[in-house]
Design a protein around this motif. Structure first.
Motif, short mmCIF file in Angstrom:
data_model
loop_
_atom_site.label_atom_id
_atom_site.label_comp_id
_atom_site.label_asym_id
_atom_site.label_seq_id
_atom_site.Cartn_x
_atom_site.Cartn_y
_atom_site.Cartn_z
N ARG A 157 0.96 -1.19 0.14
CA ARG A 157 0.11 -0.01 0.03
C ARG A 157 0.81 1.32 0.07
O ARG A 157 0.57 2.38 -0.12
CB ARG A 157 -0.80 -0.04 1.25
CG ARG A 157 -1.83 -1.19 1.27
CD ARG A 157 -2.81 -1.11 2.74
NE ARG A 157 -3.84 -2.04 2.49
CZ ARG A 157 -4.72 -2.33 3.52
NH1 ARG A 157 -4.55 -1.46 4.57
NH2 ARG A 157 -5.64 -3.35 3.66
N SER A 158 2.10 1.05 0.26
CA SER A 158 2.87 2.12 0.80
C SER A 158 3.92 2.77 -0.52
O SER A 158 4.74 3.42 -0.39
CB SER A 158 3.67 2.04 1.76
OG SER A 158 4.74 0.70 1.63
N GLY A 159 3.74 2.21 -1.86
CA GLY A 159 4.77 2.64 -2.67
C GLY A 159 4.34 3.85 -3.83
O GLY A 159 5.24 4.03 -4.75
N ALA A 160 3.16 4.32 -3.67
CA ALA A 160 2.84 5.27 -4.28
C ALA A 160 4.01 6.66 -4.45
O ALA A 160 4.08 6.86 -3.13
CB ALA A 160 1.46 5.95 -4.35
N LYS A 161 4.19 7.16 -5.41
CA LYS A 161 4.81 8.53 -5.36
C LYS A 161 3.94 9.49 -6.03
O LYS A 161 3.11 9.33 -6.63
CB LYS A 161 6.35 8.10 -6.29
CG LYS A 161 6.97 7.28 -6.12
CD LYS A 161 8.04 7.63 -5.17
CE LYS A 161 8.88 6.40 -4.86
NZ LYS A 161 8.29 5.43 -4.07
#
Ligand code: ADP
Ligand code: MG
Length: 342
Positions: A157-161
């Motif tokens: 869930r944490s990889g969006a830039k």
């Protein structure tokens, strides 16, 4: 002595999970990702193992007065497979635990397992164990799914830039409206048992509630197109709530466009009939089990013609600013209501 008592409702489901998580520290190097994603990620060498569990409780998650028990078996598997899909993984095994009262016959359990096996066949998973116990009343089904994913294709869930594109599969809000239809027909039936339920007109939304599918087809499609999302989550509690989870974990802001949110025409008509705003149903309805993911703008070309993937907006670098641009062009803050079971 005046001991403090805090109600679970004051914390809510997510607050409670955060509180549990505060006291947990991972001791094994193989525990790559613990609490806080759709599935746990475990290092098994060349690949990662994925483990996810979900429990369905009679009276909270399902009502057998209108749920065919085969469908319930199918759904209990599908919702777990959906969490493996949300990690970009492929499911391989499930274990099934049941608590049941003497209200259930052997034939009813046979039917439940027909549904479970049908889902196993569809998703290509093996049922490899479980547990069976008595319950004072009602039925509880707890399923754990196990899957695998290549290390460099594991999606958290944490990889969006900032400036990634927000993508949603299928359409939203249908399962919520299906539930409204079923609840209404139940009331009509209770008031007058001679009335026959009138469900044909609502077959799509009712089907989405009773027999959801995990979007494994999308996981295979992404693989074929050689796209690895930067972040992903499945939509079990409503789009808004899941957008907040992605944004919080990825430390980005969200901007979505109301006119890009996919709503099926039967969902739309049923929402109007129930005096619900179709977009509110899509944002907060829940149980759609579609996928929400982000891609790097450089991958847009590869997916832009795929009919079942919708581009609803993008992330940005203001972590606490989550906005929806309405059809009229005004920016309104996004609100997450989600499901409240407590
Ligand atoms: P999902 O909707 O994807 O099934 P949940 O919102 O149920 O996810 O759970 C979020 C995270 O919290 C997951 O990592 C899950 O494993 C974890 N979790 C939920 N309940 C508990 C619990 N009682 N104890 C420990 N971890 C939990
Ligand atoms: Mg999930």
């Amino acid at each position: 002595m005046n001991e403090k008592r805090t109600e679970i409702a004051d914390l809510g489901e997510f607050g409670l999970i955060d509180r549990i998580n505060q006291h947990i520290s991972l001791q094994n190097l193989t525990s790559l990702k613990g609490i806080g994603d759709d599935a746990a990620v475990i290092d098994i060498g060349a690949e990662n193992l994925l483990v996810s569990t979900d429990m369905l409780v009679e009276g909270t998650h399902f009502d057998l007065s209108y749920t065919p028990i085969q469908h319930l078996g199918y759904k209990a598997v599908a919702v777990n497979i959906s969490d493996i899909a949300a990690m970009n993984g492929k499911p391989e095994q499930i274990v099934v635990s049941l608590a049941l009262s003497n209200r259930f016959s052997v034939e009813a359990i046979d039917a439940l397992y027909e549904g479970i096996q049908s889902a196993c066949k569809n998703y290509n998973v093996d049922l490899v164990g479980g547990d069976t116990t008595a319950s004072p009343s009602g039925l509880v089904i707890s399923i754990t799914a196990i899957g695998r994913v290549k290390k460099n294709k594991t999606v958290l869930r944490s990889g969006a830039k900032a400036n990634d594109i927000l993508c949603v599969t299928g359409d939203l809000g249908a399962a919520y409206l299906g539930l409204q239809v079923l609840e209404r027909e139940k009331e009509v039936f209770q008031a007058n048992p001679n009335m026959q339920p009138e469900l044909e007109k609502y077959d799509y939304v009712v089907g989405r509630q009773l027999k959801p599918e995990a979007r494994m087809d999308i996981i295979y499609e992404l693989e074929e197109k050689n796209v690895v999302p930067t972040s992903m989550i499945d939509i079990s509690d409503g789009l808004a709530s899941e957008l907040f989870h992605l944004a919080k974990n990825s430390k980005t802001g969200i901007k979505i466009f109301e006119d890009k949110i996919p709503v099926d025409s039967m969902t739309y008509d049923t929402a109007i009939e129930f005096k619900v705003d179709p977009i509110t149903a899509a944002l907060n309805g829940g149980e759609d089990y579609e996928l929400l993911f982000t891609i790097s703008p450089t991958d847009f070309e590869k997916l832009k013609n795929y009919p079942d993937i919708h581009f609803i907006g993008h992330t940005h670098d203001q972590p606490h600013q989550h906005l929806m641009i309405t059809k009229q062009g005004t920016a309104v803050p996004l609100k997450a209501q989600g499901w409240k079971h407590f």
